[in-house]
Write an enzyme that holds these catalytic residues in place. Structure first.
Site, PDB file in Angstrom:
ATOM      1  N   LYS A  26       0.652  -1.180  -0.233  1.00  0.00           N
ATOM      2  CA  LYS A  26      -0.030  -0.110  -0.130  1.00  0.00           C
ATOM      3  C   LYS A  26       0.897   1.151  -0.127  1.00  0.00           C
ATOM      4  CE  LYS A  26      -4.157  -2.079   2.113  1.00  0.00           C
ATOM      5  NZ  LYS A  26      -5.033  -2.168   2.954  1.00  0.00           N
ATOM      6  N   LYS A  32       7.563   1.010  15.291  1.00  0.00           N
ATOM      7  CA  LYS A  32       6.766   1.371  14.453  1.00  0.00           C
ATOM      8  C   LYS A  32       5.591   2.253  15.010  1.00  0.00           C
ATOM      9  CE  LYS A  32       6.766  -2.963  11.887  1.00  0.00           C
ATOM     10  NZ  LYS A  32       5.939  -3.744  11.438  1.00  0.00           N
TER      11      LYS A  32
END
Ligand code: NAP
Length: 273
Positions: free
Chosen positions: A67, A157
């Protein structure tokens, strides 16, 4: 006229229900088209986008892990895709420009968030900071929800996401079992609970009675955690609705038809899980 061809690309991709969803709608609306699943390597991404440019393909959906990686091959990234840096739908517009859009944000809003009363006061925990996380965060932000915490197994993250969404409160994975007790809404945006995969290694005990639990996973329709909470009278949503609504917006972008979500479609999708 030539059959219009669409595909979902990703790796792995064959588990995806998007072909079932779109082919159902193509048939229902009498559109001569076919939607397939295409397992793709990273080296092949540019080539696939070029198939849209030369009109071999009419449109594609993108799933993990591409993506973000697809972005450099499209001409223009618009709207929610720009805000999330995540593209899941591509098409050629009337000026022959390849456009990258994101329909996951709409999927989340339409499937779950529109139903939540008093949304701006809710304390929300997002579990997971992978590819879908920016869409989850942005859909909450668009729905006026700002009291958002995030937790991920790989701490860095979460920190990376906080650079883009600076209002996030970052929690530690090791205290998750305790922390879940503080929240009004919990969204599972990890792959924990997927069919034949790993699951949380604890039950969601001690959560608020008024908790709303949203799973992004749709295969199985009910994960172990969702089932446990449902048995304990907690309001739960499975990822199937998100899948359908993100697909509905992609279908609209490609065909300018807002396809109906009817019982026959729901039964068909559930029969495939
Ligand atoms: P991704 O980029 O691969 O991220 C996977 C996430 O799961 C990461 O946060 C990862 O943590 C976490 N994770 C994986 N294994 C774990 C484990 N054993 N213990 C703890 N955490 C673990 O995937 P994604 O694209 O974000 O997708 C995440 C989920 O959203 C998937 O289940 C997918 O099915 C679902 N999804 C649903 C829809 C829908 O329409 N319903 C749309 C998109 C995605 P680390 O960072 O530590 O690896």
């Amino acid at each position: 006229m030539k059959k219009k061809l669409y595909a979902i690309i990703g790796n792995p991709v064959f588990h995806s229900l998007s072909p079932v969803l779109h082919n159902y709608w193509f048939k229902k609306y009498g559109i001569d088209a076919d939607y397939s699943a295409m397992q793709t390597s990273e080296e092949n991404l540019e080539n696939i986008v070029n198939k849209i440019r030369n009109k071999e393909l009419k449109g594609i959906n993108i799933t993990l892990p591409y993506k973000q990686k697809i972005i450099k091959f499209v001409d223009q990234v618009v709207n929610d895709a720009q805000s999330t840096n995540s593209v899941n739908t591509i098409f050629l517009n009337e000026n022959n420009i390849i456009v990258g859009e994101n329909t996951d944000v709409f999927g989340l809003q339409a499937a779950y968030l529109k139903e939540i009363i008093n949304a701006e006061n809710k304390k929300i925990l997002i579990i997971g900071a992978g590819g879908v996380a920016p869409s989850v965060i942005f859909s909450l932000q668009k729905s006026n929800m700002h009291k958002i915490s995030i937790v991920n197994r790989t701490y860095d993250k979460s920190i990376f996401l906080k650079k883009k969404f600076n209002f996030l409160n970052v929690l530690k994975w090791k205290t998750l079992e305790q922390d879940i007790r503080d929240f009004d809404i919990i969204i599972n945006a990890t792959s924990l609970g997927l069919k034949n995969g790993k699951d949380f290694d604890f039950n969601f005990e001690g959560v608020k009675d008024s908790l709303i639990y949203i799973d992004t996973i749709y295969n199985p329709v009910e994960t172990k955690t969702l089932k446990f909470l449902k048995r304990n009278n907690i309001k739960t949503f499975s990822g199937l609705d998100m899948l359908i609504y993100q697909g509905q917006k992609s279908f609209y972008l490609w065909n300018k038809i807002n396809p109906e979500i009817d019982d026959e479609l729901m039964n068909l999708l559930k029969s495939k899980l």
